[in-house]
Structure formats: C-alpha cells, structure tokens
Design a protein around this motif. Structure first.
Motif, mmCIF file in Angstrom:
data_model
loop_
_atom_site.group_PDB
_atom_site.id
_atom_site.type_symbol
_atom_site.label_atom_id
_atom_site.label_comp_id
_atom_site.label_asym_id
_atom_site.label_seq_id
_atom_site.Cartn_x
_atom_site.Cartn_y
_atom_site.Cartn_z
ATOM 1 N N LYS A 113 -38.524 7.108 -73.559
ATOM 2 C CA LYS A 113 -38.416 5.858 -72.795
ATOM 3 C C LYS A 113 -39.312 4.780 -73.391
ATOM 4 C CE LYS A 113 -36.539 6.274 -68.323
ATOM 5 N NZ LYS A 113 -36.580 5.941 -66.924
ATOM 6 N N GLN A 114 -40.506 5.162 -73.775
ATOM 7 C CA GLN A 114 -41.425 4.189 -74.377
ATOM 8 C C GLN A 114 -40.820 3.600 -75.640
ATOM 9 O OE1 GLN A 114 -45.023 6.428 -74.867
ATOM 10 N NE2 GLN A 114 -45.519 6.291 -72.689
ATOM 11 N N GLN A 169 -37.661 3.384 -76.317
ATOM 12 C CA GLN A 169 -36.556 2.507 -75.899
ATOM 13 C C GLN A 169 -37.097 1.112 -75.582
ATOM 14 O OE1 GLN A 169 -33.707 3.500 -72.827
ATOM 15 N NE2 GLN A 169 -34.085 5.676 -73.129
ATOM 16 N N VAL A 170 -38.162 1.089 -74.791
ATOM 17 C CA VAL A 170 -38.723 -0.202 -74.382
ATOM 18 C C VAL A 170 -39.226 -0.972 -75.602
ATOM 19 C CG1 VAL A 170 -40.554 -1.331 -73.056
ATOM 20 C CG2 VAL A 170 -39.312 0.580 -72.059
ATOM 21 N N LEU A 214 -34.136 -5.263 -69.626
ATOM 22 C CA LEU A 214 -35.574 -5.193 -69.417
ATOM 23 C C LEU A 214 -35.937 -6.019 -68.197
ATOM 24 C CD1 LEU A 214 -36.779 -5.819 -73.082
ATOM 25 C CD2 LEU A 214 -36.981 -3.668 -71.835
ATOM 26 N N GLY A 266 -46.507 5.683 -67.437
ATOM 27 C CA GLY A 266 -46.115 6.306 -68.692
ATOM 28 C C GLY A 266 -44.771 7.004 -68.592
ATOM 29 N N ASP A 267 -44.513 7.637 -67.439
ATOM 30 C CA ASP A 267 -43.232 8.330 -67.252
ATOM 31 C C ASP A 267 -42.067 7.361 -67.364
ATOM 32 O OD1 ASP A 267 -44.288 10.679 -64.649
ATOM 33 O OD2 ASP A 267 -44.607 10.623 -66.819
ATOM 34 N N LEU A 268 -42.306 6.124 -66.971
ATOM 35 C CA LEU A 268 -41.252 5.118 -67.011
ATOM 36 C C LEU A 268 -41.173 4.432 -68.378
ATOM 37 C CD1 LEU A 268 -41.980 3.443 -63.559
ATOM 38 C CD2 LEU A 268 -40.178 5.091 -64.068
ATOM 39 N N GLY A 269 -42.085 4.799 -69.280
ATOM 40 C CA GLY A 269 -42.128 4.111 -70.569
ATOM 41 C C GLY A 269 -42.575 2.673 -70.423
ATOM 42 N N ALA A 270 -43.153 2.370 -69.288
ATOM 43 C CA ALA A 270 -43.502 0.980 -68.975
ATOM 44 C C ALA A 270 -44.915 0.667 -69.441
ATOM 45 C CB ALA A 270 -43.395 0.739 -67.471
ATOM 46 N N HIS A 296 -43.967 -4.124 -67.242
ATOM 47 C CA HIS A 296 -42.797 -4.397 -68.075
ATOM 48 C C HIS A 296 -42.098 -3.083 -68.355
ATOM 49 C CE1 HIS A 296 -40.437 -5.765 -71.461
ATOM 50 N NE2 HIS A 296 -41.066 -4.968 -72.292
ATOM 51 N N GLY A 297 -40.790 -3.035 -68.144
ATOM 52 C CA GLY A 297 -40.081 -1.790 -68.390
ATOM 53 C C GLY A 297 -38.589 -1.981 -68.358
ATOM 54 N N LEU A 298 -37.863 -0.859 -68.248
ATOM 55 C CA LEU A 298 -36.410 -0.897 -68.263
ATOM 56 C C LEU A 298 -35.876 -1.366 -66.911
ATOM 57 C CD1 LEU A 298 -35.690 2.501 -70.079
ATOM 58 C CD2 LEU A 298 -35.521 0.209 -71.050
#
Lengths: 440, 463
Positions: free
Chosen positions: A368-369, A371-372, B47, B93-97, B113-115
């Motif tokens: 996911k990271q 991807q962002v 985003l 972190g789990d969200l990739g944010a 900031h994230g998806l």
C-alpha cells in the motif's frame, strides 16, 4: 491520465488485465527519430504547463578511468552557453517566462529538466536542441568551473551529513566497479580533466543516440513531435556508447571503517550488496525496505528509535540501479560511542526476520505504501516524466515498469524473508562509523 | 513565519487565448459548531488529503513558555495511534498513509494522506489524532530532547545561525520576535499541563479550518466529517499577543548589526534586509515585484551584479516571507570571509540605488511575466492549491485571492515599485547579520566600515 492510474491500481492489487486494453499504451507515445533520438510524449491537460526532460544515458558509472567526476562536470558545462545563446542566457530566457530549471547527475544517468508554462514550449525546444548540438567546451571556463565544483563538494558535508554518510559507503563497498567512485569525482582527478577529454566525452555521450526526451503536459502529440523532429532532426547521432565494466567480485567478509566528519552527531551507515533494477529480487527488496524504513510503523524505527532509543533517526532503501546496487541503512545516533551497539541491535532485528519472517499484514501495508508513493509521483507532470525517464534509462524501455508493478503485487512474505537471508548477511556488509570532528 | 518563500507563485497564469485557466477554489461551508470545512474535489487520482489548520502558532506561546506550540506540534507528530491499547486500532502504516504536522508563527497544521479507497479509515485515524491526542510526560520529555538535539545542530550550521539571528533582529518589537523557540530554558520549563491547556484553548472548531482534498466519496465524506467533528466544541481562544525583543537582538546605538562567531567556517553567511508590511496592507504586490526584480530566480540582479560580474558572492538571492501581521524581506549571501565587507557595501549601494531610481517599464513588465508564468508550475496539483489556499486564509487573504492576484500583479507600475520599496527602507531599520570566522571576517568588515557589530557566540543563539 485516468487510464494510467487505473492500470497501476489493477496491477498492484493483483488483478489481471489484458495488455491490449492497457490505457498506458494509448497515453504514452514513444517515437524514434532517424538520428537515434528517443522521444516519449504524454499529454496531460490538467494544468497549462509542461515538464520537458532530457535524459542522457550517462552517469558517474561512465566516467573514464582516472577521471572521476567527468559526467557531473559535463552537466555543469551544459549551462556554459553556445554561440547562439551565450553563457547565462539559457537560464535567463527560461526564467523570463517563469520556468523552473534544474539538472541532476546520478550514477547511471543525467537529467536536465524545465517545468514551463505551456506557451514557452517552442522556446525550450529551441534552447535544448541548440545546446545538445552546439555546446562549446571553452578552455577558458574550465578552471573556474572546476573551482565551483570543488567548492560545491566541500560544502556538501555541511548541508547533508546523512547523504554524505551514504556516499562514503560506495567506495568502501565496491572494490572494482565504477560505482565506487563519487558522483562529483575525486578532487585529485577532477582537476586533471582537460578540454580535449571533455569534448571527447561530450561527443560520445551527448548525442541523440544516447538521449531520450520525455515531455509531459499540455500539448498535442502530433504538433509537438513535428516541432521536435524539426529542431533535433539534423543533429548527427551515433550508437549509444558501450558499457563494459569489470564485474565486482563477491564480498566474503565484513568491512568496517571509521571517519571523522564535520557534524555534531555520530552516524552509522551500513551497505549490503544486492541486485540490479532489472532482476526480480529487487521487488522483494523494495518491500523489505518499506517494512523496515517507511512510514510511521517502520520496524527499524520502532526498534532503534522508539524502543532502544539508541538513534534519533534511521533511514534506508534498496538502491537497485542499472548494475547491482546496495541496500543502504543510515542511523543518526544519540550520545557518543553507540555505533557498535546500534550495529548489534540492527543485526538482531535482521536475524529476527531471518528466523521468523515478516507477516502478511506487513507485506500488505508495504504494498500500500508503494501504491501511494507511485500515485504521488503521478500528481505532477514532472513526477510522471521522472518515472518514465528513470525506467527508460535504467531498464532500457519505459514500458517495462508496467510489468514491474505486476511483480510487486506478487511478492509474498516468503520472498521477503528469502531476500533478507540472501543479501543482508554480515559477510556481505560494509559498515562506516562516522564520528564528529573534535575540532570545531 | 508561514515561510511563503514562493509567495510570488500564488498567481493566476494569464494564459494564451487557447486557455482560460483558473485555480480551483473550494466549496466552503461552516458546521454548526463553527468549524470551517473546505472541499477540493479532484478525481484525477485515487488519493485523498485531510488537513486541519489551527489558527494559533508560535506567537501565541504564553509569556515565559516560548516553544510551546513547536513542542505541541512535535508531540502530535508522533503516531499516537501506535500507543493506543486497542489491538484493533488501525495504524497509519497499515493504510500505507503518511501524516505530518507543521507549525509556524500563526498556525499549526496536521495532515494525513492516503488512498481514496481507505477514506473512512483515514478519517477515523485523523479524527482520533485531532480530538483524542495522547499527552504524557514521557512523550513530552522525549520530544523536548528531540528539539534540544535539533537546536544543538543549529549551533553547528552557520547558515541556520545567520537566519535565526536575522529573524530575531528583524522581528524585534513585534509579536513574532521569539520565533519558534526563544530559549532552551523556556522550552524545558513547559509542563504537561501547559501542553494540555494550549490544546484545550486553541484546538477548537471556531479557530480551525478542515481541508478535504482529492477523490473523496461525496456524501459519505460529508456524513463522516459531521460525525467525526460535529460534536467538537469550545469557545474561540482569547488571543493576547505581546511584543518583545530577543536579548541577542538588543543593540546599542553604535552597533550596526550582529556578528556570530563561527570559528573555522570557510564561508561567511550574510543576511541584510527589512521588516515589511503585512500582506493585508497596500503595496504588497509592488513589493512582490520588487523582490523578484532584486533577487528572485537563478539569474537575479543581485547574482548578476555581485557574483557573475564582481565575483564578490558565492551565492546570493532575496526572499520575501509573510506572517499574518508582518513580513520579512531578506537578502541572503555567502562569500569568502575576506570579501564580506566589500559584499555588504555593494549590497547596500544596490539597495540605495533601487530605492532612488525608477525601474524601466520593460524591466518591470518582464518580471511580471515571469511571476505570472510561474504560477501554475508551483501549483500544478490540487493538494498544492489546497495547501496554499489555507495558508492564504491564515494570513487573512480572501477565499478568491489565488485568482485575484493576476489582475493585481498586472496593475503594478514602476512608480509603484519605487514608492513601496522606498517607503519600506525609510520606515524600517536595516538589519545586518554576519556569521563567520571572526579572525578572517572581522578585518574585512572593519575595513568596509561595517563595524561595530554586536558579537555573539553560536552557543548564545541556542541557549
């Protein structure tokens, strides 16, 4: 633009997609002029700007023997003027229209870019084509420019001690491969560069056969291609210069070094030999680096910064360039004399993953990271151009990174454990302890 | 200081006939609890950005507690969700944010900031960060140590020392004089109760703006924001700004400025300039043009005259940065210690000339074109526009200011540039700061008559 993004997301989530329907191929248009110039154009009408990027497949890896810094020096010289646009005028003309202008020399490539209002496109085509064809290696400017580069080098420590820590690793980790040489060159070799040598370098490397134009922004493809063909078409091109390097012998025991640097903090820098961008292990290595170093739940940060409190900061990456690269780790340490203990703690962290692996959750989060991060680079015309240009000069084909994202989505926890065991071996490691200067 | 170094980029690009480009303006609404919400919809990428800007910053540090808002921001920047007891809590972190916290003289901003597909989870984490922060003695002690380390590093950096001294000197007598941290002793004296009190006083809906930018799902988002923030309450803070002057900036009548001893430094760092009016006052567009004329860009007048022609400077340029109630104009340069006096002399001459001669129409028009042309480059993505919009809002500029400025810049005339510049240098004291090796630099200053300067040690600057 939306087609590109949809494609990335599909690939990253592991969904299959028919290549023939991929939006990217209708967006990303690649042409080759008869003189060898590669032109990659992507229309993006969100904002009336253009990012015009000139990618030269030449970096510090191409510096001639005993002349390290040649590629970087040539980058500087590209701003020294031609008969038509004398020195300084290149930047003045572009700044007059509000452009951002810059250039960068890396290990495998050099890139020149201008971010401009759309109306300035004819001007930038003229300027860039002119300097590719006509840049003069003026002997009288050589000495001054060497002085500027040497001064730039000597102040770099002050501005970026952490970056300098990483730079020190390369000559330690590589015994034979040209990656061992600093991008800006060794001062003792830089001063020896003659105008004749620089001209020879320019002729071989700064010619259409070794250059890719990447242009992203608010224009129409057919019109722009025509303008570029007219401006660049008469510049003679050659085959790209051959690259042939002595293979770096495998490292079979740890190397350790101590340096003093002008900094207030002690730092520890580690490097492990890894693979190149074109090899499949690079994907699992990127996921590993993301798990260790990226984001608020980065494992290395939790252990070394929040847990043991031995470091103020820890950073790292899997640097996979055109040739086998390095897995880099840098720590800014608290207190004094904590380098060896910090190294032990990091080694314990690595051993823990080697024995127990990483979780599916961690791998999913890392994907996911990524991807962002990829989507972030697509937010601007400059970012899109940079992504395409890097793939072109490193992988040899801008389209290849489409397949690469499929490969990211397929990385498993077992892959991550495997590459950690394979590469993050102490016998494969170079360690640099950086100690503050005592005299200040 | 909002650090609007690129202030002249906030302008509409006067496009060719084929385009009629305008910066996106948000849909703005106010919830019943007075929370302002600005929506910037952009479906180009999947985003989303959420940010909350509190209109209180360093200048609102209580007396004797300078550094409080810097420390508060530092504490909030930790991923406090990691420290929550619940195993089910979603980590960023789990969200990739990613998330960030910034602070300046007038505001604190927290962003995430994230998806877009994770919008609901992001909003949940974000609202927790804002509404349920975790303040403990341990976290505060840790962040104080981090800030102290950072300040120690400033003492080893001549450019940062010069900039810090310059800020303190030029802002002397204003509410901004203390900067982010005035002294370590004040920072260390800040307690857990101080942090909690500042949070409770200033982090209230009437004092904040929430910005939602990106590909957010409209109706879900509106419900989500109201659900998350609708019951947030608190009276608007009573602000009591006070003016001060940092001890380093208190000069005798003889002292022409400040000299910071940085033994062994190969280059001297110079800062010269003036306090200017706030962005709310007349003349700000004229000064924008003046700054661009003098020192904006890689081929600016200062660089051409003093580096390329006279070889007196290694680097030189000018900056213009605004806080809500004041602005700072600075010429910054680096040079060899032996050339410091000559360089400062030439800079002062150039400033005098600039304040007595009208620039040509051609020159002014050329600079205006440059400013207008660069606008969409600096603001080429929605999240950048959103960020600049809210920064302008904190300065008190209207909601349409991004799209009004082209007309205002276009109206600037050479006479106006001269008049405003002259007014600034006549009304305000010129501030000079030099950081350099004293043995090599001071003789050069004395020879040029730029002495006495008040000598301070680097350690005094970060005490």
């Amino acid at each position: 633009m939306r087609a590109i993004i949809s494609l990335f997301l599909l690939l990253l989530t592991g969904c299959e997609a028919d290549e023939a329907t991929l939006g990217l191929f209708s967006q990303l248009k690649i042409s080759h002029l008869p003189n060898g110039l590669t032109v990659i154009l992507v229309e993006d009408h969100r904002v009336p700007i253009v990012s015009y990027q000139t990618w030269v497949r030449t970096g510090s890896v191409d510096d001639p023997p005993s002349r390290s810094g040649m590629a970087h020096f040539m980058e500087h010289f590209m701003f020294k003027g031609t008969q038509k646009f004398e020195m300084g005028r290149f930047i003045q003309e572009l700044e007059r229209v509000g452009a951002e202008v810059n250039a960068d020399t890396a290990r495998d490539y050099t890139v020149f870019y201008e971010n401009i209002p759309q109306s300035a496109l004819p001007l930038v085509i003229e300027l860039e084509a002119d300097r590719l064809a006509n840049i003069k290696i003026d002997k009288t400017k050589l000495a001054l420019e060497k002085q500027i580069v040497l001064e730039e080098q000597s102040f770099k420590y002050q501005e970026d001690p952490s970056g300098q820590a990483q730079e020190l690793l390369w000559p330690m980790a590589f015994a034979l491969h040209p990656y061992r040489m600093p991008i800006m060159g060794n001062p003792s070799e830089l001063v020896l560069i003659t105008d004749a040598e620089l001209e020879k370098f320019r002729k071989a490397h700064y010619q259409p056969g070794n250059v890719t134009l990447v242009v992203v922004g608010d224009f129409h493809h057919d019109d722009l291609l025509k303008q570029i063909s007219t401006a660049y078409g008469s510049i003679p091109g050659l085959a790209p210069p051959e690259r042939s390097f002595v293979a770096e012998p495998a490292q079979d025991s740890e190397r350790q070094y101590r340096f003093n640097i002008p900094d207030v903090n002690e730092r520890l820098a580690l490097a492990y030999h890894i693979t190149s961008a074109s090899q499949d292990d690079s994907f699992a290595l990127d996921i590993l680096a993301s798990i260790l170093f990226e984001g608020t739940s980065a494992l290395a940060s939790r252990v070394l910064v929040q847990g043991s409190e031995i470091a103020w900061a820890v950073d790292g990456m899997a640097f996979t360039p055109a040739y086998p690269g390095l897995f880099l780790v840098t720590l800014t340490l608290r207190g004094k004399g904590n380098g060896p203990e910090a190294e032990r703690i990091f080694s314990r962290l690595v051993n823990g993953i080697s024995e127990n692996g990483v979780s599916e959750k961690a791998v999913k989060a890392a994907k996911k990271q990524l991807q962002v991060q990829i989507l972030d680079s697509l937010r601007t015309a400059k970012g899109i151009g940079h992504l395409i240009g890097t793939a072109q000069v490193i992988l040899g084909d801008a389209r290849k990174f489409i397949d690469d994202f499929k490969k990211y989505s397929k990385v498993t926890p077992a892959d991550v454990q495997r590459v950690l065991r394979k590469y993050l071996d102490p016998n494969n490691r170079s360690t640099v302890f950086l100690l503050p200067d005592e005299v200040k | 200081m909002t650090g609007l170094l690129s202030f002249f980029y906030f302008l509409l690009y006067t496009a060719s006939a084929a385009h009629d480009f305008k910066f996106q303006t948000p849909v703005v609404e106010r919830l019943s609890n007075e929370l302002e919400v600005a929506w910037f919809e952009d479906r180009a990428l999947p985003l989303v950005d959420l940010s909350l800007t509190v209109r209180s910053g360093h200048q609102d540090d209580p007396k004797g507690k300078s550094g409080l808002f810097e420390l508060l921001a530092s504490v909030l920047s930790q991923d406090v969700s990691q420290k929550r007891a619940s195993a089910d809590s979603v980590l960023l972190g789990d969200l990739g944010a990613t998330h960030y916290v910034t602070s300046d003289d007038d505001s604190v901003t927290i962003g995430i900031h994230g998806l877009a597909s994770d919008y609901e989870a992001l909003l949940s984490v974000f609202s927790d960060l804002i509404l349920k922060p975790i303040f403990t003695d341990a976290i505060i002690t840790q962040e104080k140590r981090r800030l102290q380390t950072r300040w120690t590093q400033i003492a080893a950096s001549a450019p940062e020392l010069a900039s810090l001294a310059y800020h303190r000197a030029v802002m002397g007598g204003t509410p901004y004089a203390r900067g982010s941290i005035s002294s370590m002793s004040e920072l260390i004296s800040i307690t857990l109760e101080d942090i909690k009190a500042a949070y409770q006083t200033h982090f209230v809906p009437a004092n904040t703006t929430l910005v939602v930018a990106g590909a957010f799902p409209k109706e879900i988002t509106r419900r989500g924001v109201t659900g998350a923030f609708g019951s947030w309450s608190g009276p608007p803070p009573k602000k009591e700004p006070f003016t001060s002057t940092h001890p380093v900036a208190r000069l005798s009548t003889r002292e022409k400025g400040i000299f910071i001893d940085t033994p062994g430094e190969p280059l001297a760092q110079i800062r010269i300039g003036y306090l200017v009016a706030s962005p709310m006052l007349e003349g700000r567009y004229e000064f924008l043009v003046a700054n661009a004329l003098l020192g904006g860009g890689a081929s600016n007048s200062l660089l051409q005259a003093l580096r390329d022609k006279e070889q007196l400077a290694f680097t030189i340029g000018s900056t213009l940065a605004y806080s809500r109630d004041a602005g700072v104009f600075a010429i910054g340069a680096s040079t060899l210690p032996s050339k410091t006096g000559a360089l400062i002399t030439k800079v002062r001459e150039l400033l005098r000339t600039f304040s007595t001669s009208t620039q040509s129409t051609e020159t002014v028009e050329s600079v205006k074109r440059k400013i207008l042309g660069s606008a969409p480059i600096g603001l080429g993505a929605t999240h950048l526009i959103a960020s600049r919009w809210v920064a302008g809002s904190v300065l008190g500029l209207g909601p349409e200011y991004l799209n009004e400025m082209a007309e205002k810049i276009s109206a600037v005339r050479p006479e106006g540039v001269l008049s405003v510049f002259k007014s600034v240098i006549e009304r305000n004291r010129q501030v000079i700061v030099v950081a350099g090796d004293p043995i090599k630099t001071i003789p050069s200053l004395k020879a040029a008559g730029i002495w006495p300067l008040k000598r301070v040690k680097a350690s005094e600057m970060v005490r």
